[in-house]
Write a protein that holds these residues in place. Structure first.
Motif, PDB file in Angstrom:
ATOM      1  N   TRP A  55       1.076  -1.099  -0.129  1.00 25.77           N
ATOM      2  CA  TRP A  55       0.080   0.057  -0.005  1.00 25.77           C
ATOM      3  C   TRP A  55       0.850   1.304  -0.187  1.00 25.77           C
ATOM      4  CZ3 TRP A  55       1.037  -2.685   4.569  1.00 25.77           C
ATOM      5  CH2 TRP A  55       1.523  -1.714   5.714  1.00 25.77           C
ATOM      6  N   GLU A  56       0.193   2.236  -0.470  1.00 20.50           N
ATOM      7  CA  GLU A  56       1.083   3.560  -0.488  1.00 20.50           C
ATOM      8  C   GLU A  56       0.419   4.397   0.740  1.00 20.50           C
ATOM      9  OE1 GLU A  56       0.648   5.012  -4.465  1.00 20.50           O
ATOM     10  OE2 GLU A  56       2.108   3.410  -5.116  1.00 20.50           O
ATOM     11  N   VAL A  57       1.405   5.295   1.156  1.00 20.84           N
ATOM     12  CA  VAL A  57       1.060   6.403   2.261  1.00 20.84           C
ATOM     13  C   VAL A  57       2.016   7.596   2.150  1.00 20.84           C
ATOM     14  CG1 VAL A  57       2.813   5.065   3.836  1.00 20.84           C
ATOM     15  CG2 VAL A  57       1.047   6.473   4.684  1.00 20.84           C
ATOM     16  N   GLU A  58       1.425   8.543   2.557  1.00 20.17           N
ATOM     17  CA  GLU A  58       2.261   9.891   2.530  1.00 20.17           C
ATOM     18  C   GLU A  58       3.444   9.656   3.598  1.00 20.17           C
ATOM     19  OE1 GLU A  58       0.075  13.599   2.396  1.00 20.17           O
ATOM     20  OE2 GLU A  58      -1.700  12.404   1.850  1.00 20.17           O
ATOM     21  N   PRO A  59       4.509  10.269   3.522  1.00 17.26           N
ATOM     22  CA  PRO A  59       5.735  10.297   4.185  1.00 17.26           C
ATOM     23  C   PRO A  59       5.392  10.749   5.836  1.00 17.26           C
ATOM     24  CG  PRO A  59       6.677  10.430   2.237  1.00 17.26           C
ATOM     25  CD  PRO A  59       4.859  10.590   2.015  1.00 17.26           C
ATOM     26  N   ARG A  60       4.567  11.868   5.510  1.00 18.85           N
ATOM     27  CA  ARG A  60       4.227  12.409   6.869  1.00 18.85           C
ATOM     28  C   ARG A  60       3.349  11.659   7.897  1.00 18.85           C
ATOM     29  NH1 ARG A  60      -1.015  15.777   6.568  1.00 18.85           N
ATOM     30  NH2 ARG A  60      -1.846  15.159   4.822  1.00 18.85           N
ATOM     31  N   HIS A  61       2.534  10.722   7.378  1.00 16.10           N
ATOM     32  CA  HIS A  61       1.752   9.714   8.023  1.00 16.10           C
ATOM     33  C   HIS A  61       2.746   8.550   8.605  1.00 16.10           C
ATOM     34  CE1 HIS A  61      -1.782  11.565   7.599  1.00 16.10           C
ATOM     35  NE2 HIS A  61      -1.787  11.648   6.326  1.00 16.10           N
ATOM     36  N   VAL A  62       3.974   8.213   8.584  1.00 15.67           N
ATOM     37  CA  VAL A  62       4.916   7.361   8.630  1.00 15.67           C
ATOM     38  C   VAL A  62       5.859   7.567   9.799  1.00 15.67           C
ATOM     39  CG1 VAL A  62       6.552   5.820   7.817  1.00 15.67           C
ATOM     40  CG2 VAL A  62       4.552   6.449   6.513  1.00 15.67           C
ATOM     41  N   ARG A  63       6.098   6.605  11.032  1.00 13.13           N
ATOM     42  CA  ARG A  63       7.085   6.952  11.866  1.00 13.13           C
ATOM     43  C   ARG A  63       7.576   5.421  11.951  1.00 13.13           C
ATOM     44  NH1 ARG A  63       5.262   3.931  16.124  1.00 13.13           N
ATOM     45  NH2 ARG A  63       3.184   3.965  16.669  1.00 13.13           N
ATOM     46  N   PRO A  64       8.827   5.384  12.600  1.00 12.34           N
ATOM     47  CA  PRO A  64       9.611   4.155  12.892  1.00 12.34           C
ATOM     48  C   PRO A  64       8.735   3.218  13.796  1.00 12.34           C
ATOM     49  CG  PRO A  64      10.975   6.209  12.862  1.00 12.34           C
ATOM     50  CD  PRO A  64       9.735   6.518  12.806  1.00 12.34           C
ATOM     51  N   ALA A  65       8.948   2.130  13.663  1.00 12.30           N
ATOM     52  CA  ALA A  65       8.183   0.959  14.409  1.00 12.30           C
ATOM     53  C   ALA A  65       8.865   1.002  15.778  1.00 12.30           C
ATOM     54  CB  ALA A  65       7.938  -0.288  13.718  1.00 12.30           C
ATOM     55  N   LEU A  66       8.311   0.879  16.861  1.00  6.33           N
ATOM     56  CA  LEU A  66       8.840   0.583  17.956  1.00  6.33           C
ATOM     57  C   LEU A  66       9.385  -0.657  18.387  1.00  6.33           C
ATOM     58  CD1 LEU A  66       6.191   2.517  20.244  1.00  6.33           C
ATOM     59  CD2 LEU A  66       8.249   3.456  19.509  1.00  6.33           C
ATOM     60  N   PRO A  67      10.229  -1.093  19.116  1.00  2.00           N
ATOM     61  CA  PRO A  67      10.663  -2.403  19.231  1.00  2.00           C
ATOM     62  C   PRO A  67       9.554  -3.258  19.627  1.00  2.00           C
ATOM     63  CG  PRO A  67      12.202  -0.934  20.558  1.00  2.00           C
ATOM     64  CD  PRO A  67      10.839   0.147  19.936  1.00  2.00           C
ATOM     65  N   ILE A  68       8.555  -2.985  20.283  1.00  2.00           N
ATOM     66  CA  ILE A  68       7.355  -3.942  20.552  1.00  2.00           C
ATOM     67  C   ILE A  68       6.606  -3.923  19.388  1.00  2.00           C
ATOM     68  CG2 ILE A  68       5.790  -2.108  21.337  1.00  2.00           C
ATOM     69  CD1 ILE A  68       6.086  -5.767  22.663  1.00  2.00           C
ATOM     70  N   GLU A  69       6.598  -3.080  18.582  1.00  2.44           N
ATOM     71  CA  GLU A  69       5.730  -3.184  17.351  1.00  2.44           C
ATOM     72  C   GLU A  69       6.544  -4.166  16.363  1.00  2.44           C
ATOM     73  OE1 GLU A  69       3.332   0.991  16.900  1.00  2.44           O
ATOM     74  OE2 GLU A  69       5.477   0.981  16.847  1.00  2.44           O
ATOM     75  N   GLN A  70       7.987  -3.968  16.181  1.00  2.00           N
ATOM     76  CA  GLN A  70       8.626  -4.963  15.418  1.00  2.00           C
ATOM     77  C   GLN A  70       8.493  -6.243  15.783  1.00  2.00           C
ATOM     78  OE1 GLN A  70      12.606  -3.395  15.048  1.00  2.00           O
ATOM     79  NE2 GLN A  70      12.233  -1.382  15.163  1.00  2.00           N
ATOM     80  N   LEU A  71       8.558  -6.715  17.049  1.00  2.00           N
ATOM     81  CA  LEU A  71       8.474  -7.823  17.533  1.00  2.00           C
ATOM     82  C   LEU A  71       6.955  -8.375  17.486  1.00  2.00           C
ATOM     83  CD1 LEU A  71       9.668 -10.172  19.295  1.00  2.00           C
ATOM     84  CD2 LEU A  71       8.477  -8.960  21.238  1.00  2.00           C
ATOM     85  N   ARG A  72       6.008  -7.590  17.415  1.00  2.00           N
ATOM     86  CA  ARG A  72       4.672  -8.224  17.102  1.00  2.00           C
ATOM     87  C   ARG A  72       4.370  -8.539  15.679  1.00  2.00           C
ATOM     88  NH1 ARG A  72       1.893  -3.201  20.210  1.00  2.00           N
ATOM     89  NH2 ARG A  72       1.784  -4.615  22.356  1.00  2.00           N
ATOM     90  N   ALA A  73       5.128  -7.840  14.503  1.00  2.00           N
ATOM     91  CA  ALA A  73       4.982  -8.053  13.362  1.00  2.00           C
ATOM     92  C   ALA A  73       6.003  -9.125  12.889  1.00  2.00           C
ATOM     93  CB  ALA A  73       5.688  -6.696  12.320  1.00  2.00           C
ATOM     94  N   ARG A  74       7.115  -9.322  13.554  1.00  2.00           N
ATOM     95  CA  ARG A  74       8.083 -10.599  13.216  1.00  2.00           C
ATOM     96  C   ARG A  74       7.540 -11.729  13.740  1.00  2.00           C
ATOM     97  NH1 ARG A  74      12.349  -6.487  13.967  1.00  2.00           N
ATOM     98  NH2 ARG A  74      13.302  -6.196  11.940  1.00  2.00           N
ATOM     99  N   THR A  75       6.931 -11.815  14.619  1.00  2.00           N
ATOM    100  CA  THR A  75       6.249 -12.967  15.472  1.00  2.00           C
ATOM    101  C   THR A  75       5.049 -13.232  14.410  1.00  2.00           C
ATOM    102  OG1 THR A  75       6.675 -12.190  17.764  1.00  2.00           O
ATOM    103  CG2 THR A  75       4.888 -13.614  17.402  1.00  2.00           C
ATOM    104  N   ALA A  76       4.189 -12.299  13.953  1.00  2.00           N
ATOM    105  CA  ALA A  76       3.122 -12.684  12.926  1.00  2.00           C
ATOM    106  C   ALA A  76       3.476 -13.509  11.927  1.00  2.00           C
ATOM    107  CB  ALA A  76       2.197 -11.294  12.907  1.00  2.00           C
ATOM    108  N   ARG A  77       4.716 -12.951  11.271  1.00  2.00           N
ATOM    109  CA  ARG A  77       5.540 -13.469  10.225  1.00  2.00           C
ATOM    110  C   ARG A  77       5.695 -14.734  10.670  1.00  2.00           C
ATOM    111  NH1 ARG A  77      10.483 -12.738   6.624  1.00  2.00           N
ATOM    112  NH2 ARG A  77       9.637 -13.709   4.708  1.00  2.00           N
ATOM    113  N   ALA A  78       6.188 -15.120  11.520  1.00  2.00           N
ATOM    114  CA  ALA A  78       6.972 -16.326  11.912  1.00  2.00           C
ATOM    115  C   ALA A  78       5.807 -17.341  12.083  1.00  2.00           C
ATOM    116  CB  ALA A  78       7.755 -16.389  13.317  1.00  2.00           C
ATOM    117  N   ASN A  79       4.725 -16.825  12.699  1.00  2.00           N
ATOM    118  CA  ASN A  79       3.445 -17.719  12.792  1.00  2.00           C
ATOM    119  C   ASN A  79       2.707 -18.290  11.415  1.00  2.00           C
ATOM    120  OD1 ASN A  79       3.803 -17.845  15.462  1.00  2.00           O
ATOM    121  ND2 ASN A  79       2.307 -16.294  15.921  1.00  2.00           N
ATOM    122  N   ALA A  80       2.676 -17.174  10.457  1.00  2.00           N
ATOM    123  CA  ALA A  80       2.132 -17.407   9.466  1.00  2.00           C
ATOM    124  C   ALA A  80       3.355 -18.310   8.664  1.00  2.00           C
ATOM    125  CB  ALA A  80       2.334 -16.020   8.456  1.00  2.00           C
TER     126      ALA A  80
END
Length: 87
Positions: A55-80
């Motif tokens: 998907w596309e997003v305007e850069p002003r609506h983007v921020r770096p993922a927090l460590p907990i958000e990174q962990l959740r995303a990586r865990t979701a990928r590992a589960n998938a």
């Protein structure tokens, strides 16, 4: 315009481009986490960690993922991956 100090508005200047694969949060879509995939005109392309449609997003609506958000995303990928949904 002589003698007028014209500086760009910092709110309008584009943020630095992240490295490909950097996990970012799209604040315009309920803090959805995605991998930075590149630039598409005025927008940044993000892709879900577990695969799926970019998907596309305007850069002003983007921020770096927090460590907990990174962990959740990586865990979701590992589960998938364990379910055979992504490679």
């Amino acid at each position: 315009m002589y003698g007028v100090n014209v500086r760009p508005n910092p709110e309008e200047s584009p943020p630095d481009l992240p490295a490909l694969g950097t996990l970012l949060v799209d604040t315009s879509r309920a803090d959805r986490v995605g991998e930075f995939r590149g630039v598409a005109g005025l927008y940044w392309s993000l892709r879900p960690m577990g695969g799926g449609i970019e998907w596309e997003v305007e850069p002003r609506h983007v921020r770096p993922a927090l460590p907990i958000e990174q962990l959740r995303a990586r865990t979701a990928r590992a589960n998938a991956r364990s379910r055979g949904e992504v490679l």
